[in-house]
Structures are given as C-alpha cells and as structure tokens.
Design a protein around this motif. Structure first.
Motif, PDB file in Angstrom:
ATOM      1  N   ALA A  19       5.428 -23.396  34.439  1.00  0.00           N
ATOM      2  CA  ALA A  19       4.830 -24.738  34.527  1.00  0.00           C
ATOM      3  C   ALA A  19       4.696 -25.403  33.164  1.00  0.00           C
ATOM      4  N   ARG A  20       5.121 -24.705  32.108  1.00  0.00           N
ATOM      5  CA  ARG A  20       4.923 -25.213  30.745  1.00  0.00           C
ATOM      6  C   ARG A  20       5.925 -26.328  30.414  1.00  0.00           C
ATOM      7  N   SER A  21       5.424 -27.411  29.831  1.00  0.00           N
ATOM      8  CA  SER A  21       6.254 -28.548  29.476  1.00  0.00           C
ATOM      9  C   SER A  21       7.048 -28.281  28.197  1.00  0.00           C
ATOM     10  N   MET A  22       8.207 -28.932  28.085  1.00  0.00           N
ATOM     11  CA  MET A  22       8.975 -28.847  26.850  1.00  0.00           C
ATOM     12  C   MET A  22       8.484 -29.841  25.808  1.00  0.00           C
ATOM     13  N   VAL A 192      17.236 -37.787  35.302  1.00  0.00           N
ATOM     14  CA  VAL A 192      18.494 -38.451  35.670  1.00  0.00           C
ATOM     15  C   VAL A 192      18.582 -39.868  35.131  1.00  0.00           C
ATOM     16  N   VAL A 193      17.444 -40.502  34.806  1.00  0.00           N
ATOM     17  CA  VAL A 193      17.512 -41.874  34.284  1.00  0.00           C
ATOM     18  C   VAL A 193      17.291 -41.954  32.773  1.00  0.00           C
ATOM     19  N   ASN A 194      16.654 -40.957  32.166  1.00  0.00           N
ATOM     20  CA  ASN A 194      16.316 -41.042  30.741  1.00  0.00           C
ATOM     21  C   ASN A 194      17.077 -40.054  29.855  1.00  0.00           C
ATOM     22  N   GLU A 198      21.186 -38.155  23.048  1.00  0.00           N
ATOM     23  CA  GLU A 198      20.260 -37.503  22.122  1.00  0.00           C
ATOM     24  C   GLU A 198      19.174 -36.726  22.850  1.00  0.00           C
ATOM     25  N   GLY A 199      19.384 -36.455  24.130  1.00  0.00           N
ATOM     26  CA  GLY A 199      18.382 -35.748  24.926  1.00  0.00           C
ATOM     27  C   GLY A 199      17.505 -36.720  25.681  1.00  0.00           C
ATOM     28  N   VAL A 200      16.328 -36.263  26.103  1.00  0.00           N
ATOM     29  CA  VAL A 200      15.362 -37.116  26.799  1.00  0.00           C
ATOM     30  C   VAL A 200      14.411 -37.678  25.748  1.00  0.00           C
ATOM     31  N   GLN A 201      14.460 -38.987  25.551  1.00  0.00           N
ATOM     32  CA  GLN A 201      13.680 -39.648  24.502  1.00  0.00           C
ATOM     33  C   GLN A 201      12.575 -40.541  25.071  1.00  0.00           C
ATOM     34  N   GLY A 258      10.876 -41.192  20.986  1.00  0.00           N
ATOM     35  CA  GLY A 258      12.071 -40.848  20.230  1.00  0.00           C
ATOM     36  C   GLY A 258      11.834 -39.926  19.055  1.00  0.00           C
ATOM     37  N   LYS A 259      10.621 -39.864  18.531  1.00  0.00           N
ATOM     38  CA  LYS A 259      10.354 -38.975  17.402  1.00  0.00           C
ATOM     39  C   LYS A 259      10.234 -37.523  17.836  1.00  0.00           C
ATOM     40  N   ARG A 260      10.044 -37.295  19.142  1.00  0.00           N
ATOM     41  CA  ARG A 260       9.953 -35.926  19.656  1.00  0.00           C
ATOM     42  C   ARG A 260      10.841 -35.783  20.905  1.00  0.00           C
ATOM     43  N   PRO A 261      12.145 -35.992  20.766  1.00  0.00           N
ATOM     44  CA  PRO A 261      13.007 -35.891  21.941  1.00  0.00           C
ATOM     45  C   PRO A 261      13.124 -34.450  22.422  1.00  0.00           C
ATOM     46  N   VAL A 262      13.431 -34.300  23.702  1.00  0.00           N
ATOM     47  CA  VAL A 262      13.745 -32.987  24.257  1.00  0.00           C
ATOM     48  C   VAL A 262      15.261 -32.926  24.407  1.00  0.00           C
ATOM     49  N   SER A 263      15.897 -32.128  23.562  1.00  0.00           N
ATOM     50  CA  SER A 263      17.350 -32.007  23.572  1.00  0.00           C
ATOM     51  C   SER A 263      17.765 -30.761  24.353  1.00  0.00           C
ATOM     52  N   PHE A 264      18.800 -30.913  25.169  1.00  0.00           N
ATOM     53  CA  PHE A 264      19.330 -29.789  25.937  1.00  0.00           C
ATOM     54  C   PHE A 264      20.698 -29.359  25.412  1.00  0.00           C
ATOM     55  N   GLU A 265      21.000 -29.771  24.189  1.00  0.00           N
ATOM     56  CA  GLU A 265      22.327 -29.533  23.629  1.00  0.00           C
ATOM     57  C   GLU A 265      22.650 -28.047  23.504  1.00  0.00           C
ATOM     58  N   ASN A 266      21.622 -27.220  23.267  1.00  0.00           N
ATOM     59  CA  ASN A 266      21.848 -25.781  23.077  1.00  0.00           C
ATOM     60  C   ASN A 266      21.023 -24.941  24.032  1.00  0.00           C
ATOM     61  N   MET A 267      20.762 -25.474  25.231  1.00  0.00           N
ATOM     62  CA  MET A 267      19.914 -24.756  26.180  1.00  0.00           C
ATOM     63  C   MET A 267      20.699 -24.332  27.409  1.00  0.00           C
ATOM     64  N   GLU A 268      20.569 -23.051  27.746  1.00  0.00           N
ATOM     65  CA  GLU A 268      21.143 -22.514  28.974  1.00  0.00           C
ATOM     66  C   GLU A 268      20.092 -21.608  29.609  1.00  0.00           C
ATOM     67  N   TYR A 269      20.048 -21.579  30.944  1.00  0.00           N
ATOM     68  CA  TYR A 269      19.039 -20.820  31.659  1.00  0.00           C
ATOM     69  C   TYR A 269      19.675 -19.974  32.743  1.00  0.00           C
ATOM     70  N   THR A 270      18.961 -18.903  33.133  1.00  0.00           N
ATOM     71  CA  THR A 270      19.357 -18.103  34.289  1.00  0.00           C
ATOM     72  C   THR A 270      18.525 -18.545  35.486  1.00  0.00           C
TER      73      THR A 270
END
Length: 277
Positions: A19-22, A192-194, A198-201, A258-270
């Motif tokens: 349940a922890r936020s990124m 899906v909209v944001n 550069e990730g979710v900004q 935008g100063k704290r974006p959540v980037s998924f550029e290097n994220m993979e999950y099982t």
C-alpha cells in the motif's frame, strides 16, 4: 510479499507494504485509500439491506496524504429511497480525516425507449495469449506507443495509454469484490493520463468513477480519452471497460509535481510484488 493492501486488527485497517506510495515512503497510495473507502461503502450498503442497488457514481477526495499507519472507515447514509441510496465515507487516522468518498447506488430497471447517440468504438482488453483470464493479482499490463506488455520502461513515452489490471485484495483474508477492484483501479486513471516521457509529474487530488454496471470480474481496464493541462492543473478522463465491454468513465484532477516525478524508466516488477530493478 502479502498482496493484500491491509490487514484487519479489531476495527482498524493496517496498511501493508504494497500500500506504500512511490511519492513518499510514509504515504499510502490512492489505490489503497480508494479500496478501503469502497469496502466501507459496500459494507454499509449491505448493512442496510439494499442488495438491489448497484454503485453508479463514486467520488473520492484525496485532500491530505494518508500515512502508512492504522486507519478506520466511518460511513453515513445520507439519503435512502426506493431507487437510490447515497452513502458517504471518511478515512480516519486517529481523529484526523485524511480522505473522503461518496457513492450513489441506483436501482437497475430497464432502458427507456428511443434512440440516443453513443460511441461505437471502445477499447478492448489485451489478447488472452498476452493476458490470460485471471482474478489473481499480477503486474498491470500497459499499452501505449508500445504494444501490450508488463514492462514499465517500455511505456514511458508520450503515447496514449491503456492499462489492464486485476484489483489487489483490500483486506487480507477477505474475498475482494468487483466494485472494490474497479474503485481501487480507478486511481490508476492518473497513470494512463499523466504518465509521459519524464514519468508521472502530476499527483491526483481526486477520483470520480461513473458506472452503468458492475464489472463482471476483478479484471478492469482504463483507456485514456482526454487530457487538458493548464497552469499546473491537469484534468484527465478515461473509459472504463472489462471483458464484457464498456462500463463507464473515470476522471482525475491533478496538480503539477514536476520537482518530484515518479519515473518508471528503470522499474520492473514480478507478479509477487517484488521489484527487479
């Protein structure tokens, strides 16, 4: 990892690690908050014996970060009539209200006569050889400029996005419901909209979900339909659908972060919730 978002201790919901936020390590994400509120609303509807009604409009206000701490859901029936019930809910942490929700439940009957315009083109789930039918939680599928996959880095682009997900169980040991699933997944409208190059900004401050029927299972999709961004405020809408067709619409209003974006550029999950990279 336990894939349930909460465990139940007496009357308190205790958030688990999933349940922890990124956005912050001490903050719950909106999926968990919305799932908890939807569970509370659905429980209250059952308590007043209105199994004849279905959820039609569900709105969540995310006005204060919910901490990774025990919480309770308080509900109130605002109005009950023959064809509807309006129920409010609040997520409480101690004496502090950190989020609120409202749901209007309506009585299904039959369609009126006459002809009215409706869209002919609707999104469809990924092919079953890519995403087999399942009610078990797994890594979400996305489609953008890249085809359907569970690889987050592939979809960090400026393309129009869709997602296909199975809702996480809200409480450990409890069977989830289709409404809890779609209510939790609706927070993913922000993804899906944001989600762009550069990730979710943008961080969403609310969720509004309008449904013409319940999902047929725990599997639900979102497909971006529109987005308007002006002066750091973004409004995005998505079509909600399942394997039986369209369900309704989801909308989020978001603030620039935008100063704290959540980037998924290097994220993979099982599918077990473990991060690989």
């Amino acid at each position: 990892m336990n894939l349930s978002m909460f465990t139940l201790e007496n009357d308190q919901l205790v958030p688990g690690d999933i349940a922890r936020s990124m956005w912050s390590p001490d903050q719950m994400h909106g999926v968990a908050v919305s799932g908890a509120l939807a569970r509370g609303l659905e429980t209250k509807l059952a308590e007043i014996g209105r199994t004849d009604l279905i959820p039609a409009r569900y709105t969540v206000d995310l006005f204060q970060p919910a901490k990774m701490a025990p919480c309770t859901v308080v509900t109130e029936v605002i109005r009950e009539g023959r064809r509807l019930a309006l129920i409010d809910a609040a997520l409480m942490q101690g004496d502090v209200r950190v989020a609120r929700a409202s749901c209007i439940f309506l009585l299904p009957t039959e369609n009126a006569g006459g002809e009215v315009w409706t869209a002919e083109d609707h999104p469809v789930p990924p092919p079953v050889d890519v995403a087999p039918v399942s009610d078990q939680p797994r890594v979400p599928f996305f489609k953008s400029d890249a085809d359907w996959s569970q690889s987050f880095p592939e979809h960090q682009n400026a393309g129009r996005k869709q997602t296909w997900q199975v809702g996480l169980p809200v409480v450990d040991g409890e069977a989830g419901t289709p409404f809890q699933s779609v209510a939790a997944i609706a927070d993913g409208t922000s993804m899906v909209v944001n989600w762009g190059t550069e990730g979710v900004q943008y961080i969403n401050t609310d969720i509004t979900l309008a449904l013409a029927r319940k999902p047929v299972s725990m599997e639900v999709g979102l497909s971006a339909t529109d987005r308007v961004e002006i002066d750091g405020i973004a409004v995005g809408t998505a079509e909600v659908y399942d394997r039986a067709g369209p369900l309704g619409t989801a909308m989020v209003t978001s603030l620039a972060n935008g100063k704290r974006p959540v980037s998924f550029e290097n994220m993979e999950y099982t599918d077990e919730g473990e991060r690989l990279s």
